[in-house]
Scaffold this active site. Structure first.
Site, short mmCIF file in Angstrom:
data_model
loop_
_atom_site.label_atom_id
_atom_site.label_comp_id
_atom_site.label_asym_id
_atom_site.label_seq_id
_atom_site.Cartn_x
_atom_site.Cartn_y
_atom_site.Cartn_z
N GLU A 1 -1.64 -12.45 -1.01
CA GLU A 1 -1.01 -11.41 -0.19
C GLU A 1 -2.08 -10.40 0.18
O GLU A 1 -3.11 -10.28 -0.49
CB GLU A 1 0.10 -10.68 -0.96
CG GLU A 1 1.22 -11.53 -1.47
CD GLU A 1 2.19 -10.72 -2.34
OE1 GLU A 1 1.92 -9.52 -2.58
OE2 GLU A 1 3.18 -11.29 -2.79
N LYS B 1 -3.58 -6.72 0.16
CA LYS B 1 -3.50 -5.52 -0.69
C LYS B 1 -3.49 -4.32 0.26
O LYS B 1 -4.53 -3.88 0.74
CB LYS B 1 -4.69 -5.45 -1.65
CG LYS B 1 -4.56 -4.35 -2.69
CD LYS B 1 -5.75 -4.34 -3.64
CE LYS B 1 -5.50 -3.43 -4.83
NZ LYS B 1 -5.13 -2.05 -4.44
N ARG C 1 1.25 2.52 -4.42
CA ARG C 1 2.19 1.61 -5.06
C ARG C 1 3.41 2.40 -5.52
O ARG C 1 3.28 3.46 -6.13
CB ARG C 1 1.50 0.95 -6.25
CG ARG C 1 2.32 -0.09 -7.00
CD ARG C 1 2.07 -1.48 -6.49
NE ARG C 1 2.73 -2.46 -7.36
CZ ARG C 1 2.16 -3.03 -8.42
NH1 ARG C 1 0.91 -2.70 -8.75
NH2 ARG C 1 2.82 -3.91 -9.14
N GLU D 1 4.71 -1.17 -1.57
CA GLU D 1 3.64 -0.25 -1.16
C GLU D 1 4.20 0.72 -0.13
O GLU D 1 4.79 0.31 0.88
CB GLU D 1 2.48 -1.03 -0.55
CG GLU D 1 1.20 -0.23 -0.42
CD GLU D 1 0.36 -0.25 -1.69
OE1 GLU D 1 -0.69 0.44 -1.72
OE2 GLU D 1 0.73 -0.96 -2.65
N LYS E 1 -7.01 -8.67 -8.09
CA LYS E 1 -7.18 -7.91 -6.85
C LYS E 1 -8.61 -8.12 -6.36
O LYS E 1 -9.57 -8.04 -7.14
CB LYS E 1 -6.88 -6.43 -7.06
CG LYS E 1 -7.68 -5.73 -8.13
CD LYS E 1 -7.24 -4.27 -8.27
CE LYS E 1 -8.00 -3.58 -9.40
NZ LYS E 1 -7.55 -2.18 -9.58
#
Length: 543
Positions: free
Chosen positions: A229, A231, A236, A276, A403
């Site tokens: 996905e 970032k 968040r 997010e 990440k």
């Protein structure tokens, strides 16, 4: 427990550098202090106590009644911290025989007092306390506790003291108000675990580890086991809808609902969502386009959210995960199943102001690397890699989520000003304003400030920097020192954005110091044009 006992705890925490040692101090304190004071102290450490009328300006006005203003100003400039200055300089009245207040007395009296009564209350307490007690009182009532203890660390100590997991504590935390008597009774085995019932409580977030070169082969060998996905470059958040209300929490469990009222307006579902928060605008084809983080910053830390601001910087939530649906806890399910549930839930509920974060099809890590290279131009922070069979586990569990952030940008900048830090850094010049060169309009060059950083260096480098600042000071402006324009720092940062709030016209995202360039003359530091070319969406960057 008196304020003096709390002062002793704060002093020990400030001068105890190690995490394990701080945890030991907190565990002992929970074990030895009585209710309700230990709960009040815990609320103070976790930022849950807010006294709107007890502002630093009130304390400063009080001490100015007893101390010459010039002496006060010089003392604060030297010490660098208001609470420490007042604690040391406060002249006590003679003949005061009242006992020091307890923490619970301070909280109760402040909550009942009118705004006009607050200064005299604080004055009375200051007269009963020694210097350590005065320091703790001022930190307590102004909410300025900076003793190297985060809310998470305090909750971890509480959990360790009782032999529980911090996740267990987190999941009942927001269902119980300070001084947390039901939580302490449960942890001591005197009562059942508090039931938040239908309260919209925070569930600890699952976090990712940075993808390092040593970790890449695990993904490269079996790409079919991983999901990718974007970032997104926002903040968040966790959205909770329940019969008891709706809340939006930050990643640390801070309630940010009031700052973004339009997100929760009209929500009536019963679920817990992970996503997010972003500024999103309508694109030319009617699609949602994510704005740079600088736009979201216009909405952060605002006390008043106007309709104009909501219209200029419209926020929405891009959803990643579904943690609970109704009464069902989905966190033990593998990621793929949670994603299916999220998609089905979203198609059925269609919550206003939200959409789904798309998954990215890929065949190899090299394929993803090429996609990652274009992330900056699209105002995207990088990529997320999630194992298809991973449950939703609180905290940062290695091997489940990675990440893969875009590489940071960097410039060589010249130190212009310095200011003392807070907490254990209050005696050091640890906050540095730095600048880049530009034409001054008269055929010469001038430095223009472009940012401020206070992290990235070691303790040994801090000592060296502090000494350099003191030896090269050319001017003093309150707590700020101007220095000779000689020292170059390599500053790295995540992004650059145009900004009308800065004299240079540009702002950095998360600047920190990568190294001290003692080898580089200040005249060879970078120009402002170099930084402007890095602005997200600029033609230079796109090229």
């Amino acid at each position: 427990m008196s304020v003096e006992a709390f002062a002793d705890l704060l002093e020990r925490l400030v001068f105890t550098p190690g995490r394990l040692a701080k945890l030991a101090l907190l565990r002992r304190w929970f074990a030895e202090q009585p209710d309700p004071d230990r709960g009040v102290g815990l609320a103070a450490l976790t930022g849950e106590l807010v006294f709107t009328a007890a502002k630093p300006s009130v304390v400063k006005a009080l001490v100015a009644e007893r101390v010459d203003p010039v002496l006060l100003s010089l003392s604060q400039d030297y010490v660098g911290d208001l609470a420490e200055t007042v604690a040391l300089i406060w002249p006590q009245k003679t003949g005061v025989n009242a006992p020091p207040p307890t923490l619970s007395e301070v909280v109760e009296e402040l909550e009942l007092a009118s705004r006009a009564e607050v200064p005299r209350l604080i004055e009375r307490w200051l007269d009963t306390l020694d210097s350590n007690g005065r320091y703790a009182l001022i930190k307590l009532v102004t909410g300025a506790l900076r003793v190297g203890v985060s809310a998470r660390l305090a909750k971890t100590a509480l959990a360790e003291w009782a032999g529980k997991s911090v996740e267990e504590v987190e999941e009942v935390w927001h269902g119980v108000a300070p001084p947390y008597l039901p939580i302490f009774r449960w942890l001591e085995g005197k009562a059942e675990r508090p039931d938040p019932k239908d309260a919209p409580v925070f569930r600890p977030l699952m976090l990712a580890h940075p993808l390092e070169a040593a970790d890449a082969p695990a993904v490269e060998a079996e790409p079919e086991r991983w999901r990718a996905e974007w970032k997104w470059d926002g903040i968040r958040v966790q959205i909770v809808g329940s019969p008891g209300g709706q809340r939006m929490w930050s990643r640390t469990g801070e309630d940010v609902s009031n700052a973004f009222p339009e997100v929760l307006q009209g929500l009536d579902f019963h679920a817990t969502l992970d996503g997010e928060l972003l500024v999103m605008r309508e694109g030319s084809a009617g699609e949602k386009v994510v704005a740079p983080f600088a736009d979201l910053q216009q909405r952060l830390n605002r006390k008043v959210i106007t309709a104009k601001m909501q219209a200029q910087f419209p926020v929405g939530v891009r959803l990643y995960d579904l943690l609970t649906e109704g009464e069902e806890d989905l966190r033990a399910l593998p990621f793929d199943q949670r994603r299916e549930r999220l998609e089905a839930w979203f198609a059925r509920v269609r919550p206003r102001g939200m959409d789904l974060s798309p998954q990215i099809a890929f065949s190899s890590l090299h394929h993803l690397e090429r996609l990652r290279e274009g992330a900056r131009a699209a105002s995207i922070e990088g990529l997320m890699l999630k194992r298809a069979d991973s449950p939703y586990v609180a905290g940062r569990v290695k091997g489940l989520w990675w990440k893969w952030k875009r590489a940071p940008l960097s410039v060589d900048a010249v130190v212009m000003y310095a200011q003392r830090g807070h907490g254990k850094r209050s005696s050091y010049y640890s906050d540095y304003t730095f600048g880049l060169w530009r034409d001054d309009g008269a055929g010469g060059q001038e430095l223009v400030p472009v940012g401020k950083a206070y992290s990235g260096f070691t303790d040994q480098e801090l000592i060296w920097l502090d000494r350099w600042i003191r030896e090269h000071t050319t001017g003093r402006f309150g707590p700020v020192r101007e220095v000779e324009k000689e020292l170059v720092l390599e500053v790295i940062f995540d992004a650059a954005q145009l900004s009308t709030r800065h004299r240079s016209g540009v702002a950095m995202r998360f600047p920190r110091i990568a190294r001290i360039r003692r080898d580089k003359p200040a005249a060879e530091a970078d120009r402002l044009d170099t930084l402007m070319a890095m602005v997200e969406g600029s033609e230079s960057e796109a090229a």
